[in-house]
Design a protein around this motif. Sequence first.
Motif: not given
Lengths: 469, 464, 187
Positions: C129-145
């Motif tokens: 699970a990944y989102d482009e906005r993490i790199m481009t807009e500065g969102y912080i992603g927390v991914v649980v696998t």
Amino acid sequence: MKKIKNNLIFTERVIERSLGKVPVNKELINIHNRKRGNTFNSFLYITAFLSVFGIIGIILRIMNGFDDMSAWSYYVTACMFIFTTFMGAPMVSMATKVARGNWRRPISRMSEIFCISGIAGLIFFTPILWVLPSLEDGRKTLWFFDPGKVPAYSPHIWSTLALLGFVLTALTLLWLNARPDFAILRDKSKGKSKIYSFLAYGWVGSTHQWGSLRDRVSVLGIFYFMLLLTVNYFFASDFLMALIPGWVDSLYPVTLSHNAIQGGVAILTIAVFIMWKWGGYQNFIGLDQLWGLGKLLFGISLLWFWFFISSLMVLWYGKKPNERDVLQLLMFGKYLPIFLFTFFFVCIIPFFALTLDSIRKSYYGPPIIALSVLIGNFLDRFRHYGSAYSLDRTIDDATHRFASLPDIAIPNMVDLMVIFGAVSMPLFFILIISKYVPVISLWENREYLLYGSHEKYYKTEVLVEGKPY
Amino acid sequence: MQEHQQLSDSEITEDLTAPVIRSARWFWSFVGSLGFIMLVGISGYIYELYSGLGVTGVQRPVYWGAYITNFVFWIGISHAGIMVSAILRLTQAEWKRPITRAAEVLTLFSLIAALSNILFHVGRPWRIYWITPLPPIFIGFDFARGIWPNVRSPFVWDPVAVGTYLLSTILFVYTCLIPDIALVRDKVKSGPAKIVYSILALGFRGTPRQWKVQATAPILLSALVLPIFVSVHSIVSWDFAVSIAVEGWHSTIFAPYFIIGAIHSGVSGVVTLMAGLLWLYKLDKYIKPDHFDAIGRLLVVVATIWFFALFLEWIYALYPLEDPEIALRNMQVSQPPWSYLFIVFLLTGFFIPVSAWLFKSVRRNPMWMFFTTILVNIGMWLERFLIIVPGLSRRTELSFNWGSYAPSLVEIGLVAFTFAFVICGIIVFARIFPLIPPFDIKEGMRFRHVIKIGKKNISAVVRE
Amino acid sequence: MANKSVLGLFIDENEAGDALSSLRKAKYQDNEFEVMTGTPYPHGTFGEAHPKLRLHRFPIFGAVIGFTVALIITVGTQLAYPLVTGGKPVLSIPPMLVIFYEMTLLFSVIVTVFGALFESRLPKIFMGAYDERIMTEGYIGVVVTVPIDRISKAEEILKKSGAESTKRGWEEERILKKSGAKSTKRG
């Protein structure tokens, strides 16, 4: 992060700081003002005793006369050792100030205190002026001797002037940097306040005074560096290279300055270690300082190899008779053991030891390596000055090579007195002066309260540092 | 730095990936004209290949001319890139952020330009692989070659050192580029570009582990590349210094002298590049007068040390008082055209720029810095020329015939080619990858603090 | 059981940090969740575990390889065809040092770069699970696998901690089973 008009923006974190309610660090003043312990005093007496011993050595050496240059080889080595270790240490303070490193604050004063050893250097240097022959002996010189036009004592005149300038600049730097501290001590300590008010020389800490302090220190710092280069340039050329016929090494003056800085960093590392271990400054000196010095020592030791190989490559490939002579004399002939030990102590040990994180980033690692560098540095001075002063300068007409190479001289009693004196006298001065000048700068440490602090950063804590001006 | 502006992440992404996402209006015409210059150079080279080295100006006894000068020059320029980047990384200087990548890329292309000069200079470039220690079975068809490269020759060290440097630079640049490739991957919507960037980004997601590697690896690599950088120019200088045949070359200070000269010309090259980028891509939000100021102060120090090395080189050349050496030095300073070149060299290489940089207003002005640094590089090109050509063209006892040297049109064309190639390379690189690392700038925004002391704001930064 | 991943996008660093502590409280292991940011943050900003790197070992391996290669190039080739040139010994140390030096450093750099990739766990073919906005807009992603049965609870925790949005993605095991599946970058 905050959302502003659909954009995420990280707002600036502002820290308000003032020194209004922060007093001058009492602990530092107390450590400085405390009665010195037995260890300190015994060291003081030992160095004083050895210094007197050294002076007797100088007198005995002078009484033996100046004609036999080879008798002076250890003497010159010892004198040059002062200039290439003790007098290099202040460079650490100057360089880190230019680089605005905050880790320097606890060690910059110690580094400046080494300036005082210039006086010992001058004492030891003076007789050498009579040892070095005038230019009329026909040797090559920087001054391109031309009888009648160029004074035959040019090297003597100019190097003395440069040296005086060097030592005076150093002492001025020490005083200038310590002046605000003298003012603090004038106001805070009983008993010695007269001396301190004289030394503080009317320091009240006005904006103007602080501004001019900064300017003067930076200008004098640059001057100091240039004079260090100049002095070592003279020492390398007229006091050394000119005495070995056929040695033309345009790099050696720079190498010698580099050696001086290496020796300076090494001896400062040991001094800082002593302050940490036995000086009572454990709250002020941390791993950062010794680690920082370790990194410096590592970098500089790598440079040693580079300077060495740069000279060696050219001379070794050139293979002219004079070049082979020089290599035989300084490295591969009778001085081979000295050369190997030098190389080992000053380059191999620091390089391989300080590559390891566990040694570089430790309290005990850097000072031990520094000790090895100092031993190597002394041997390196002896390798050059010892061989140059005991060399028989006759050239064999048939082979165009030196008629004979000198043996490694064994030091006699007088030499030992001089060597111990040369090492102790600067230490004696430093110990004496540390009674009057705080070995950790009070004002620089206090200033750091403005610029450095640990701040909460979300779920963690970080060190935030500002770099003013 | 008081001129700081806090920017949002999208704004930084938008600004810094703009040149990658679409071509600027000037892009094709600019690249086209540089391409034309390169084409002219290459046609000159084809002519040279066909007719032999006679079409150049080199002749007995001046066997080395513009190509070798240019080789040393570009090796010099290549040095600053890594030097600036590595030293700033090691000292964690905050103002490094917008500069490092551009400096590294300058290194990359100037190294290729330098290597191409060797190709131009040798008589039979198709045998260039003889320099490799490949066993004869690999190149068994080549019967002339039965022996190994002679490691005692400086000309074997050169390719080893320069090759090492080039390869390390490529790897270094790529390692630091991964996060930004990931950014471009996420920025590009679809199409083949997306696939290519996805492959190059290797699936970078920005986890703490990956960022920690991004913080440690460049420092580690800097520490490894710095010794390479020192060795490369030392080795190039030994091409000259280990020989005793030519007066003025056999000097021990050559290695440090070349290195410091390389830093002088290279850091100047970085400044020229910064000013160029600033105007081309309108990066005034990222490259500030403060950056020019800091690098200008660095340049004053570097230039002064370089001048000291020049002084030592001269003084020790004269010190043994040998006639041939004195004659050579005499020729350099008093015999036209060398004397004119020498004056231009001193003025442009040291006196004009350094005296200008002493003024803060000059250091903070990109336009001034642009021109003064170009002056430095004119001076430094001449410096190499004045070391190589007069030394060789001096009459010695055993030279049977002698001539002077003037570069031919082919040589001028190929020198122009290298300049066009480097500029074009950087512009094209900037069309593919961000030349100012967005992630580094964003990190700067997060690490930034302001310390308020009374009425004064002091910028501060997180130290790790 | 197949792993599945869920991503929560956060704006605020504190909220992302809280999400991590709530996940820990709910018995999710440290190797089951990760923070993703578009830029480096100081270590521990979100209270995440400190990754242990062994990057410093790689240059030493490289140096050993490089030194050996240099030994073959210099000593080996020169002894294979001993030819005295310039009056220098066939095995002369100063020039050999140059080759030793360069090769040692070259291989150190190469191995370090591979080490950097290895330590970054790159290349990663399936990004989860990944989102482009993490790199481009500065969102912080927390991914649980985690295995599929625990995924909904994780999503709930993320939402509760203040995630602006969540999205799900498949992890490699599942992808590999489904032959010809496309990249799941977009979740």
